[in-house]
Design a protein around this motif. Sequence first.
Motif, PDB file in Angstrom:
ATOM      1  N   GLN A 118       0.826  -1.205   0.000  1.00 18.91           N
ATOM      2  CA  GLN A 118       0.000   0.000   0.000  1.00 18.91           C
ATOM      3  C   GLN A 118       0.865   1.262   0.000  1.00 18.91           C
ATOM      4  OE1 GLN A 118      -0.408  -2.609   2.087  1.00 18.91           O
ATOM      5  NE2 GLN A 118      -2.247  -3.476   1.119  1.00 18.91           N
ATOM      6  N   SER A 161      -5.634   2.712  -3.727  1.00 25.99           N
ATOM      7  CA  SER A 161      -5.167   1.349  -3.467  1.00 25.99           C
ATOM      8  C   SER A 161      -5.870   0.769  -2.251  1.00 25.99           C
ATOM      9  CB  SER A 161      -3.657   1.348  -3.241  1.00 25.99           C
ATOM     10  OG  SER A 161      -3.221   0.098  -2.757  1.00 25.99           O
ATOM     11  N   THR A 162      -6.362  -0.465  -2.403  1.00 26.07           N
ATOM     12  CA  THR A 162      -6.954  -1.182  -1.268  1.00 26.07           C
ATOM     13  C   THR A 162      -6.198  -2.495  -1.100  1.00 26.07           C
ATOM     14  OG1 THR A 162      -8.656  -2.043  -2.785  1.00 26.07           O
ATOM     15  CG2 THR A 162      -9.214  -0.095  -1.476  1.00 26.07           C
ATOM     16  N   THR A 163      -6.855  -3.607  -1.371  1.00 22.82           N
ATOM     17  CA  THR A 163      -6.147  -4.883  -1.342  1.00 22.82           C
ATOM     18  C   THR A 163      -5.393  -5.075  -2.653  1.00 22.82           C
ATOM     19  OG1 THR A 163      -7.979  -6.130  -2.314  1.00 22.82           O
ATOM     20  CG2 THR A 163      -7.975  -5.862   0.086  1.00 22.82           C
ATOM     21  N   LYS A 164      -4.452  -5.989  -2.639  1.00 19.50           N
ATOM     22  CA  LYS A 164      -3.655  -6.262  -3.837  1.00 19.50           C
ATOM     23  C   LYS A 164      -4.550  -6.601  -5.021  1.00 19.50           C
ATOM     24  CE  LYS A 164      -0.155  -9.496  -5.582  1.00 19.50           C
ATOM     25  NZ  LYS A 164       0.856 -10.508  -5.226  1.00 19.50           N
ATOM     26  N   HIS A 184       2.169   1.735  -3.485  1.00 17.86           N
ATOM     27  CA  HIS A 184       1.082   2.238  -4.331  1.00 17.86           C
ATOM     28  C   HIS A 184       0.877   3.734  -4.115  1.00 17.86           C
ATOM     29  CE1 HIS A 184      -0.547  -1.082  -6.563  1.00 17.86           C
ATOM     30  NE2 HIS A 184      -0.647  -1.851  -5.496  1.00 17.86           N
ATOM     31  N   SER A 185       0.823   4.126  -2.845  1.00 16.60           N
ATOM     32  CA  SER A 185       0.600   5.533  -2.513  1.00 16.60           C
ATOM     33  C   SER A 185       1.719   6.407  -3.075  1.00 16.60           C
ATOM     34  CB  SER A 185       0.507   5.691  -0.998  1.00 16.60           C
ATOM     35  OG  SER A 185       0.367   7.043  -0.633  1.00 16.60           O
ATOM     36  N   THR A 214      -6.969  -3.690  -6.162  1.00 16.24           N
ATOM     37  CA  THR A 214      -6.215  -2.638  -6.833  1.00 16.24           C
ATOM     38  C   THR A 214      -5.866  -3.054  -8.262  1.00 16.24           C
ATOM     39  OG1 THR A 214      -5.264  -1.918  -4.725  1.00 16.24           O
ATOM     40  CG2 THR A 214      -4.148  -1.193  -6.716  1.00 16.24           C
TER      41      THR A 214
END
Length: 553
Positions: free
Chosen positions: A244, A381-384, A247-248, A387
């Motif tokens: 995460q 982004s949340t879970t793999k 992703h961020s 996302t």
Amino acid sequence: MTNQTQLALKQARQNVLAQTQILQNLIPPTVSYTTEGTVLIIGPEDLARLAADKLSTMASRVILANEAITSQDETHLERVMAAATNVESYYNKLIGIKGFLGQFQVSVEHQDGAAELSVVAIRKPHFDLILDLSSTPCLNLEMLPPGYFYVGQDEAKLADALEQLPELVGQFDKPRYVKINADLCAHDRNGINGCNRCLNFCPADAISSVAKKIEVDPYLCHGAGSCASACPTGAIGYDLPTPQALHSYLNKIINRYREQAQTAPVILFHDNAVGASLIGGDLAGDVLPVALEEITVASIDHWLAALAWGARQVLILNTEATAPTLTQMLKGELALANSMLDEIGQPQRLSLIDPSMLANLEPLLDISLDWPVIVPGAFASTTKRNTLFDAIDHLNSQAGEINSSLSINNVPYGKVSVNVEKCTLCMSCVAICPTMALQDGGDKPALHFIEQNCVQCGLCEAACPEKVISLTPQINFDKAARQQLHTLKEEAPFECIRCGSPFATQSMVHRMLDMVGAHSAFSANIERLKMCGDCRVKDMFEDILQDPEKQLR
């Protein structure tokens, strides 16, 4: 592109990278190694003895001579005879080596059996360090454990090892790179084997299945990230940075760069060591370098999310330092991702490059300038898995907007099918599904399925007692259909013939009638199979009360 434009782009990149940091755990979990300086030197005795002579500051040195001396030159032999005269040589046949910095156990043949060489040679349970001068490594691993130096007969590597070894005395901490959420793991449920993807891609042999559970040895782990990248459920998560956090970071640098430079950037993933040393000031200004512990820390969800958030291209710098297993995995995942892009009408925007290409990226970058512009996606982004599909859906909306499926073997995406005529709705599949892709009908006898959740682990197929489940690997680009709760089978409940309460499915009762109806326990009272548990017991006792001696006959 003019020099003035390049300078402006480089300035924008510098500003963006300076103001954006990857969020890290301020107190990351670590593991500790402790050493006293005992070193085992393996190889031809002449080379081993000369090396031992240069390690005189170590607490103890032991030689395991496993190959013939390399030269019969008199001057060379005289040097060998005068070197490390107080170091003992052993000639036992090596059986095996296991362990890591501070905990190496070396088994050798000894007196018609096996023995730990450290116990025999230095009266200690292990060696702290190993210097391997053999023609081929005694440990056959792509990533050798910390404290094991394989130099062969490379003088430059030997000089480097001889410099490092004396510094590895004391206590050392290393990050614990990954963590495991056993509740999400699809490796094994109820003794049934399912997903093994992480086991196939660890170049350090740090992952194993212990008591049917996936375990990562943090002392052997090099932080390659291939296990987390290959894991379809997110059960294994990288921790430095977390998925995460990465992703961020990607979202921020892409959006900030687009805002400042008014152009879509190219993301370049590289490793912290060799790759970082190749990134210089001459890198094109529209390329944003992202340093990782290993290039496999970023996985398919990061690549496609970067494109969906507005990057025009993703490059991954592969060097000789990347283990072959990691390169193999990368090529497979890149082929899959590019196949998906191709299917939805997007250019194949993902590329694995080598250092020779890094020096001349302009042709590759110029091609991508002509590609259709992506309107940045607004998803977070949340879970793999979510996302990844959010990225795919956004990229699809920007291109073909197709609603078909792409059939590809051996991928952790796809659907489950059920033979409705033979399924009894026993719910074994629901009980074993690790991702809730399969769900029951609550108060109604039904089996439901959500394709987006399915990782094709095969647990449901293996657990099904009727063998009526089959799997179809595919990438479904129809978002609504992929996220919909599909009913695979439903039927009315079977109601007790005495009290009228629903107690089983129609198919289950009919199956019982077919299988055990002729059994002596039910042959005289076949109707009991159509009763709920309470009514069945009542019926049996009523029968006994009417004829107490019936049970004795």
